[in-house]
Scaffold this motif. Structure first.
Motif, short mmCIF file in Angstrom:
data_model
loop_
_atom_site.label_atom_id
_atom_site.label_comp_id
_atom_site.label_asym_id
_atom_site.label_seq_id
_atom_site.Cartn_x
_atom_site.Cartn_y
_atom_site.Cartn_z
N PHE A 74 5.65 7.93 -0.67
CA PHE A 74 4.31 8.14 -1.16
C PHE A 74 4.26 7.06 -2.21
CE2 PHE A 74 1.70 10.05 -4.65
CZ PHE A 74 0.56 10.47 -3.92
N VAL A 75 2.99 6.15 -2.07
CA VAL A 75 2.85 4.95 -2.86
C VAL A 75 1.54 4.93 -3.46
CG1 VAL A 75 2.75 2.49 -2.87
CG2 VAL A 75 4.33 3.75 -1.21
N PRO A 76 1.23 5.23 -4.82
CA PRO A 76 0.08 5.36 -5.50
C PRO A 76 -0.33 3.76 -5.38
CG PRO A 76 1.74 6.38 -6.75
CD PRO A 76 2.46 5.85 -5.70
N ALA A 77 -1.64 3.68 -4.68
CA ALA A 77 -2.13 2.17 -4.63
C ALA A 77 -3.74 2.13 -4.67
CB ALA A 77 -1.64 1.89 -3.04
N SER A 78 -4.11 2.89 -5.36
CA SER A 78 -5.72 2.78 -5.51
C SER A 78 -6.08 2.06 -6.94
CB SER A 78 -6.45 4.28 -5.85
OG SER A 78 -5.53 4.67 -7.10
N GLY A 79 -5.24 1.41 -7.62
CA GLY A 79 -5.76 0.72 -8.74
C GLY A 79 -5.92 -0.83 -8.45
N GLY A 191 15.07 11.16 11.23
CA GLY A 191 16.24 11.33 12.50
C GLY A 191 15.45 10.88 13.83
N ASP A 192 14.18 11.07 13.83
CA ASP A 192 13.65 10.67 15.14
C ASP A 192 13.05 9.27 15.48
OD1 ASP A 192 11.57 11.11 13.43
OD2 ASP A 192 10.56 12.28 14.69
N GLY A 193 13.31 8.53 14.21
CA GLY A 193 12.80 7.01 13.96
C GLY A 193 11.74 6.92 13.60
N ASN A 194 10.84 8.12 13.10
CA ASN A 194 9.49 7.86 12.34
C ASN A 194 9.76 7.68 11.02
OD1 ASN A 194 7.64 8.25 14.60
ND2 ASN A 194 8.24 10.52 14.57
N VAL A 195 8.78 6.80 10.48
CA VAL A 195 8.76 6.32 9.29
C VAL A 195 7.47 6.73 8.85
CG1 VAL A 195 8.85 4.58 7.54
CG2 VAL A 195 10.13 4.50 9.41
N PHE A 196 7.28 7.64 7.78
CA PHE A 196 6.14 8.21 7.26
C PHE A 196 5.64 7.69 5.97
CE2 PHE A 196 7.61 11.79 10.02
CZ PHE A 196 6.55 11.96 11.00
N VAL A 197 4.52 6.98 5.89
CA VAL A 197 4.27 6.23 4.58
C VAL A 197 2.85 6.57 4.30
CG1 VAL A 197 4.25 4.11 3.14
CG2 VAL A 197 5.63 4.20 5.27
N HIS A 198 2.59 7.17 3.10
CA HIS A 198 1.35 7.79 2.51
C HIS A 198 0.69 6.95 1.30
CE1 HIS A 198 -1.90 10.61 2.25
NE2 HIS A 198 -1.93 10.32 0.97
N PHE A 199 -0.34 6.31 1.47
CA PHE A 199 -0.97 5.47 0.34
C PHE A 199 -2.21 6.20 -0.19
CE2 PHE A 199 1.01 2.11 3.11
CZ PHE A 199 1.82 1.54 2.13
N PHE A 209 -7.22 -1.36 3.65
CA PHE A 209 -5.83 -1.01 3.99
C PHE A 209 -5.69 -0.39 5.31
CE2 PHE A 209 -5.74 -0.21 -0.76
CZ PHE A 209 -4.46 -0.63 -1.04
N ASN A 210 -6.58 0.36 5.75
CA ASN A 210 -6.47 0.57 7.40
C ASN A 210 -6.39 -0.67 8.30
OD1 ASN A 210 -6.24 2.88 8.87
ND2 ASN A 210 -8.05 2.54 9.72
N HIS A 211 -7.26 -1.58 8.07
CA HIS A 211 -7.21 -2.97 8.81
C HIS A 211 -5.65 -3.73 8.66
CE1 HIS A 211 -8.77 -6.53 10.84
NE2 HIS A 211 -8.17 -7.13 9.74
N LEU A 212 -5.25 -3.44 7.55
CA LEU A 212 -3.77 -4.46 7.36
C LEU A 212 -3.05 -3.58 7.98
CD1 LEU A 212 -2.73 -6.98 6.10
CD2 LEU A 212 -2.34 -5.42 3.91
N VAL A 213 -2.96 -2.27 8.14
CA VAL A 213 -1.85 -1.61 8.74
C VAL A 213 -2.06 -1.57 10.14
CG1 VAL A 213 -1.05 0.69 9.24
CG2 VAL A 213 -1.51 0.33 6.96
N GLU A 214 -3.26 -1.64 10.65
CA GLU A 214 -3.36 -2.05 12.07
C GLU A 214 -2.97 -3.24 12.70
OE1 GLU A 214 -7.27 -1.18 13.04
OE2 GLU A 214 -7.16 0.87 12.80
N GLU A 215 -2.87 -4.13 11.54
CA GLU A 215 -2.67 -5.62 11.95
C GLU A 215 -1.05 -5.85 11.93
OE1 GLU A 215 -3.24 -10.01 10.04
OE2 GLU A 215 -4.78 -8.36 9.62
N LYS A 216 -0.58 -5.17 10.89
CA LYS A 216 0.81 -5.55 10.82
C LYS A 216 2.07 -4.50 10.70
CE LYS A 216 -0.27 -9.19 8.19
NZ LYS A 216 0.17 -10.72 8.51
N VAL A 230 1.46 5.81 9.39
CA VAL A 230 0.80 5.50 8.04
C VAL A 230 -0.35 6.58 7.48
CG1 VAL A 230 -0.17 3.83 6.35
CG2 VAL A 230 1.92 3.33 8.03
N SER A 231 -0.33 7.03 6.72
CA SER A 231 -1.77 7.99 6.13
C SER A 231 -2.26 7.57 4.78
CB SER A 231 -1.42 9.42 6.23
OG SER A 231 -0.42 9.71 5.43
N PHE A 232 -3.42 7.76 4.59
CA PHE A 232 -4.22 7.52 3.28
C PHE A 232 -4.96 8.76 2.90
CE2 PHE A 232 -4.44 3.78 6.10
CZ PHE A 232 -3.78 2.98 5.35
N SER A 233 -5.18 8.59 1.40
CA SER A 233 -5.94 9.70 0.77
C SER A 233 -6.28 9.06 -0.38
CB SER A 233 -5.35 11.16 0.47
OG SER A 233 -3.91 10.82 -0.72
#
Length: 507
Positions: A74-79, A191-199, A209-216, A230-233
């Motif tokens: 979980f990464v606070p990234a709104s500032g 364990g299943d190889g998934n990495v869940f990251v929430h910004f 943000f969404n565009h950069l995730v899709e690109e990278k 990757v999810s956002f709120s």
């Protein structure tokens, strides 16, 4: 006091009149200082694991992630990054045209070392038909800064930190968002190889943000053999707080509408509460390093996670015994010792309790969210400090406090604050489900008396602003908290643009 238009405004935000009246009362009465027992230290309250213990923690974490539990980063990234460029905005508005302050001179002397240099060079070419070196040779320093900060150029002055180029890399220069994706693959892979990251992001930047995730994301997924989700709120409008005039009446805009402001990072307890996870890592967006320095960060992220799951295992075992109602006095004493010695939670009244009462107390104290917080030695960086503080129920537990929560006019409390040896770099790992597998409602563990009032202005008029209890301060006040000392190398924030010139941020 509130008009029908006000009530419509409240309805749209999801705020009740009762909540608004509580906020007005808070403006009027202020918030009490917290009662301290002392600063936490390695002698009391801060664990310093040995090499053997570190290995046990690493093993505990590696075992845990194979059990099918869900781990989220979980990464606070709104500032916005505007504060990061405060000095450069001042240079743009200054009545001189050449670098004058030490900060300005350093920025221009080492400009080629920034990871955004190539992008800025192109922006200058587009705007002025001349690259950075040509502009500097011609004394056009302000044009370079304008190309960096303003919308016609890179617009860095209005973008969030997560989208700025921080680090040089042979595979393409990286933003903090990308560094967090990499970190996720290195310590938060499921364990299943998934990495869940929430910004958590601001509405106006979500698409970027969404565009950069899709690109990278696919690049890093391939690089580390993982799958990213990757999810956002966004901060909820219902967590905005009313602004007040200096006489504590509601502040109104020129159109007569009530003025609401974001409630600060404490509002994110709602976003955290919405996540489906067993364990959640929390780390600020700007605290990242290039790959060559990541290994210690990765190790200690796994260490604090290992401490968390090992303690949680013990807590769950104790709670299952308590639930049966079949426990011995010796078992209760063992649980009490654990609560006091490993969770550092003390209750002056326990000696007077009968076994039945003690069992109720222990179940209440153990059955709650848990967090392990990395603590670094204090080297003068700003940040909350680790303390032993009194809770509303009379118990003493570990808390992260800001200086504003401590009565500095009380010589004893001021001395406790000054004796603090460590501070919190926002390095947390949280367990948010109970022994029954059900999620805790995190909003029920907030100490609402730990908010903060600051002074701002709008259109030349002074106002009072209300900040909710901070995410890692009062919003997690009633969690079980453990502090673990981590190396200073794991803390490399970027508060001003020249911080990117520090050796730790140079690729």
């Amino acid at each position: 006091m509130f008009t029908s238009e006000d009530k419509d405004q409240l309805r749209l935000k999801g705020i009740t009149e009762e909540q608004l009246n509580i906020q007005l009362t808070n403006f009027k009465n202020g918030f009490p200082y917290l009662k301290l027992s002392g600063a936490a230290s390695v002698e009391k309250g801060i664990l310093t694991p040995s090499q053997e213990q570190i290995q046990k923690c690493l093993d505990a974490w590696d075992t845990y992630v194979k059990t099918g539990k869900k781990v989220v980063k979980f990464v606070p990234a709104s500032g916005a990054a505007s504060r990061m460029f405060k000095n450069l905005f001042e240079f743009l508005g200054a009545d001189y045209d050449v670098p004058t302050t030490d900060f300005e001179k350093k920025f221009f002397n080492q400009i080629s070392q920034f990871a955004f240099y190539d992008d800025l060079d192109k922006a200058c070419e587009n705007a002025y038909k001349m690259g950075i070196s040509g502009l500097l040779a011609a004394g056009k320093y302000k044009e370079v800064v304008a190309a960096l900060l303003e919308q016609a150029g890179l617009n860095y002055g209005q973008l969030p930190k997560g989208l700025l180029k921080f680090h040089k890399s042979i595979n393409g220069n990286r933003t903090p968002l990308e560094e967090h994706l990499v970190e996720g693959a290195l310590y938060a892979v499921n364990g299943d190889g998934n990495v869940f990251v929430h910004f958590t992001v601001s509405p106006e930047h979500r698409a970027l943000f969404n565009h950069l995730v899709e690109e990278k994301a696919s690049t890093y997924a391939k690089m580390y053999g993982v799958k990213y989700e990757v999810s956002f709120s966004e901060q909820k409008p219902s967590t905005d707080t009313l602004a007040a005039n200096m006489d504590n009446t509601p502040f109104r805009n020129e159109d007569g509408k009530l003025l609401f402001r974001p409630g600060g990072h404490g509002a994110l307890i709602e976003n955290l509460n919405d996540l489906d996870a067993d364990v959640i890592f929390i780390k600020n967006i700007d605290n990242v390093v290039p790959d060559r320095l990541k290994s210690e960060t990765i190790t200690y992220k796994k260490v604090i996670a290992g401490v968390l799951v090992a303690l949680q295992q013990k807590v769950f075992a104790y709670l299952r015994v308590l639930e049966t109602g079949k426990y011995t006095h010796e078992q209760l004493m063992e649980m009490l010792q654990f609560t006091q010695k490993e969770l550092f939670c003390e209750n002056p009244e326990v000696n007077r309790m009968e076994d039945t009462e003690l069992a109720v107390y222990l179940k209440n104290k153990l059955n709650r969210p848990m967090r392990v917080c990395g603590m670094v030695k204090n080297v003068g960086e700003p940040g909350g400090g680790p303390f032993l503080a009194y809770n509303p129920d009379g118990t003493i537990s570990l808390q992260i406090l800001e200086s504003s929560q401590i009565d500095m006019n009380d010589p004893e409390k001021k001395k406790m604050f000054e004796m603090g040896t460590h501070f919190n770099p926002v390095d947390l790992v949280c367990a948010v489900k109970g022994y029954d597998g059900k999620k805790f409602d995190l909003t029920k563990y907030v100490d609402k008396a730990t908010g903060f009032i600051s002074y701002k202005s709008k259109n030349g008029k002074e106002l009072k602003a209300l900040e909710l209890p901070g995410l890692w301060n009062g919003a997690m006040s009633d969690w079980n908290t453990i502090f673990v000392e981590v190396p200073l190398s794991t803390f490399n924030p970027v508060k001003v643009v020249n911080d990117l010139l520090r050796e730790q941020h140079q690729g």
